[in-house]
Enzyme design. Structure first.
Site, PDB file in Angstrom:
ATOM      1  N   ASN A   9       0.884  -1.175  -0.085  1.00  0.00           N
ATOM      2  CA  ASN A   9       0.086  -0.177   0.031  1.00  0.00           C
ATOM      3  C   ASN A   9       0.821   1.244  -0.011  1.00  0.00           C
ATOM      4  O   ASN A   9       1.209   1.534   1.062  1.00  0.00           O
ATOM      5  CB  ASN A   9      -0.866  -0.020   1.351  1.00  0.00           C
ATOM      6  CG  ASN A   9      -1.630   1.020   1.437  1.00  0.00           C
ATOM      7  OD1 ASN A   9      -1.797   1.919   0.439  1.00  0.00           O
ATOM      8  ND2 ASN A   9      -2.621   1.299   2.574  1.00  0.00           N
ATOM      9  N   ARG A  93      -2.736  -2.111  -3.178  1.00  0.00           N
ATOM     10  CA  ARG A  93      -3.933  -1.340  -2.872  1.00  0.00           C
ATOM     11  C   ARG A  93      -3.837  -0.068  -3.817  1.00  0.00           C
ATOM     12  O   ARG A  93      -2.700   0.595  -3.780  1.00  0.00           O
ATOM     13  CB  ARG A  93      -3.840  -0.869  -1.696  1.00  0.00           C
ATOM     14  CG  ARG A  93      -5.249   0.026  -1.420  1.00  0.00           C
ATOM     15  CD  ARG A  93      -5.134   0.457   0.073  1.00  0.00           C
ATOM     16  NE  ARG A  93      -6.454   1.200   0.425  1.00  0.00           N
ATOM     17  CZ  ARG A  93      -6.685   1.496   1.569  1.00  0.00           C
ATOM     18  NH1 ARG A  93      -5.937   1.294   2.782  1.00  0.00           N
ATOM     19  NH2 ARG A  93      -7.751   2.153   1.706  1.00  0.00           N
ATOM     20  N   HIS A 181     -12.689   3.312   0.478  1.00  0.00           N
ATOM     21  CA  HIS A 181     -12.638   2.422   1.529  1.00  0.00           C
ATOM     22  C   HIS A 181     -13.099   1.296   0.990  1.00  0.00           C
ATOM     23  O   HIS A 181     -13.756   0.214   1.678  1.00  0.00           O
ATOM     24  CB  HIS A 181     -13.185   2.785   3.034  1.00  0.00           C
ATOM     25  CG  HIS A 181     -12.491   3.877   3.577  1.00  0.00           C
ATOM     26  ND1 HIS A 181     -13.121   4.989   3.960  1.00  0.00           N
ATOM     27  CD2 HIS A 181     -10.960   3.879   3.612  1.00  0.00           C
ATOM     28  CE1 HIS A 181     -12.016   5.617   4.541  1.00  0.00           C
ATOM     29  NE2 HIS A 181     -10.921   5.348   4.319  1.00  0.00           N
ATOM     30  N   ARG A 241      -9.178  16.081   6.722  1.00  0.00           N
ATOM     31  CA  ARG A 241     -10.050  16.424   5.703  1.00  0.00           C
ATOM     32  C   ARG A 241     -11.411  16.814   5.869  1.00  0.00           C
ATOM     33  O   ARG A 241     -12.002  16.401   7.199  1.00  0.00           O
ATOM     34  CB  ARG A 241     -10.278  15.133   4.680  1.00  0.00           C
ATOM     35  CG  ARG A 241      -9.126  14.622   4.029  1.00  0.00           C
ATOM     36  CD  ARG A 241      -9.320  13.531   3.354  1.00  0.00           C
ATOM     37  NE  ARG A 241      -8.383  12.535   4.022  1.00  0.00           N
ATOM     38  CZ  ARG A 241      -8.414  11.040   3.850  1.00  0.00           C
ATOM     39  NH1 ARG A 241      -9.384  10.708   2.819  1.00  0.00           N
ATOM     40  NH2 ARG A 241      -7.812  10.227   4.226  1.00  0.00           N
ATOM     41  N   GLY A 330     -13.424   3.354  15.146  1.00  0.00           N
ATOM     42  CA  GLY A 330     -14.540   2.288  15.198  1.00  0.00           C
ATOM     43  C   GLY A 330     -14.219   1.043  16.136  1.00  0.00           C
ATOM     44  O   GLY A 330     -15.201   0.575  16.913  1.00  0.00           O
ATOM     45  N   GLU A 379      -7.813  -4.987   5.369  1.00  0.00           N
ATOM     46  CA  GLU A 379      -7.869  -4.771   3.742  1.00  0.00           C
ATOM     47  C   GLU A 379      -6.639  -5.396   3.475  1.00  0.00           C
ATOM     48  O   GLU A 379      -6.941  -5.813   2.028  1.00  0.00           O
ATOM     49  CB  GLU A 379      -7.761  -3.111   3.671  1.00  0.00           C
ATOM     50  CG  GLU A 379      -9.146  -2.076   4.056  1.00  0.00           C
ATOM     51  CD  GLU A 379      -8.452  -0.977   4.616  1.00  0.00           C
ATOM     52  OE1 GLU A 379      -7.805  -0.814   5.654  1.00  0.00           O
ATOM     53  OE2 GLU A 379      -8.852   0.155   3.825  1.00  0.00           O
TER      54      GLU A 379
END
Ligand code: ADP
Length: 395
Positions: A9, A93, A181, A241, A330, A379
């Protein structure tokens, strides 16, 4: 000896990596880590499958490695670590697959050329994602490389979810909502049946809350709407962001403050979100630990925006059966989960406070009409699985 799959990634200044070994029917992680500060003061760190530090190196301040230097260093490290295991493929990725790549794809010079055409759609990520692909195509042309896209999972969303109300000729240029995502959401969709078969077939909103944050409405495991749109700056406020913004604000910044494109880009991507609002930090832990009212307001705004988007995504599905929390915030912040669940009480969410504090997979009460879950995302494993599938299909 096992077959090994490397997952990369590559970002603007970092390369994250993981190695998976094919053992029987499963992919087990062997090691993982990252190279950071490629153009400032490079740092390398690798951990084994148990999360214990295997190797660490710091370069002098100002000693640039760049992406090529980073890949060379990583290749030498991996040669040593892999021993008798055989590297059979590399999965990457790649942030943008555009409208043409709705699934992972094996890479060659032509696919790389097509993906480079999407750079204007993701200028901060796409060029860096492609750099190690080009290097490896040149140095190891025989090695299978696979691109896995953050947009692909959202490709099947209905046209109304993908379209901006702009003139048709602008939409036809690819100016539309893509969503990101996707690898995280696809992973959650793949494991959700193990947790809650009903949710997996029903209407679920997944909240990927990390430095980058977004939410995805999934119906029967398929993405039907998401908070991120044309770029990964849309939707929720994030670490730095801004998220959702009236486009009129951009016009104001140009006309009244005479800001140019790059200055506006810097503001929206790097100086806004939790950092911009609080003026303190982009890091949720720091804000939650701070008594400063500005830190508390930034968190309040984050929760408020999540709650609004939850209403919107549930509306897109005509109801809500389950919520899933994932990614850094989360997975680890019981306080944020509790506040989101309280705001979603009207949507049938009843939190089990003890389970939430324990971070148990199910954090809603047995009576809760909407079930709520905490599921760690992965991921890298998703990329490794896709790469393995393409490898096997070619065999
Ligand atoms: P990235 O999007 O860079 O992969 P992560 O998914 O690792 O980011 O999430 C990083 C965010 O998670 C940071 O804001 C960090 O403060 C937050 N985070 C991690 N652990 C906790 C925790 N225990 N409580 C609150 N926030 C946390």
């Amino acid at each position: 000896m096992s077959k090994a799959i490397l997952v990369l990634n590559a970002g603007s200044s970092s390369i994250k990596f993981s190695v998976f070994l094919e053992q029987g029917d499963v992919l087990n992680v062997l090691l993982g880590g990252q190279l950071e500060g490629l153009y400032t003061s490079p740092r390398f760190k690798a951990k084994d499958a148990a999360g214990d530090l295997m190797n660490e190196k710091h370069w002098e301040q100002g000693e640039q490695l760049g992406h090529d230097g980073g890949i060379n260093y990583l290749a030498a490290f991996l040669r040593e670590q892999l021993g008798e295991h055989q590297l059979v493929a590399v999965g990457h990725r790649v942030v943008h697959g555009g409208v043409d790549y709705a699934a992972p794809v094996a890479l060659n010079a032509d696919t790389v050329k097509n993906l480079a055409r999407l750079i204007p759609l993701a200028p901060l990520h796409q060029p860096h994602n492609l750099t190690p692909i080009r290097t490896l195509l040149e140095k190891r042309p025989e090695l299978l490389q696979v691109a896995c896209f953050d947009t692909a999972f959202h490709c099947a969303q209905p046209a109304v979810a993908q379209t901006f109300a702009l003139p048709a000729e602008i939409s036809e240029r690819g100016v539309r909502r893509y969503g990101f995502h996707g690898l995280s959401y696809e992973y959650i969709a793949s494991v959700l049946p193990d947790y809650d078969a009903q949710a997996a077939q029903g209407r679920t909103v997944v909240l990927h809350l990390g430095n980058g944050a977004s939410m995805c409405a999934m119906q029967n495991g398929q993405s039907v709407a998401s908070t991120m749109g044309f770029t990964a700056v849309d939707g929720l406020p994030m670490g730095t962001r801004c998220g959702n913004l009236d486009p009129g604000v951009v016009l104001y910044l140009m006309d009244e403050l005479k800001m140019d494109t790059r200055a506006i880009e810097k503001m929206l991507y790097q100086q806004s979100g939790l950092l911009g609002v609080s003026g303190i930090s982009s890091d949720m832990r720091t804000l939650l630990d701070s008594a400063d009212p500005k830190a508390q307001f930034a968190v309040e705004l984050f929760i408020y925006r999540i709650a609004r988007e939850l209403g919107s995504l549930a509306a897109a599905m005509g109801g809500l059966d389950a919520l899933v929390f994932t990614a850094g915030i989360g997975e680890h912040s019981a306080a944020i989960r509790e506040r989101v669940c309280r705001a979603a009480a009207w949507q049938g969410v009843e939190l089990d406070t003890a389970a939430n504090l324990a971070g148990a997979p199910r954090i809603s009460t047995a009576n809760s009409r909407t079930s709520v879950w905490v599921i760690p995302t992965n991921e890298e494993l998703m990329i490794a699985r896709h790469t393995q599938r393409i490898l096997n299909a070619q065999a």
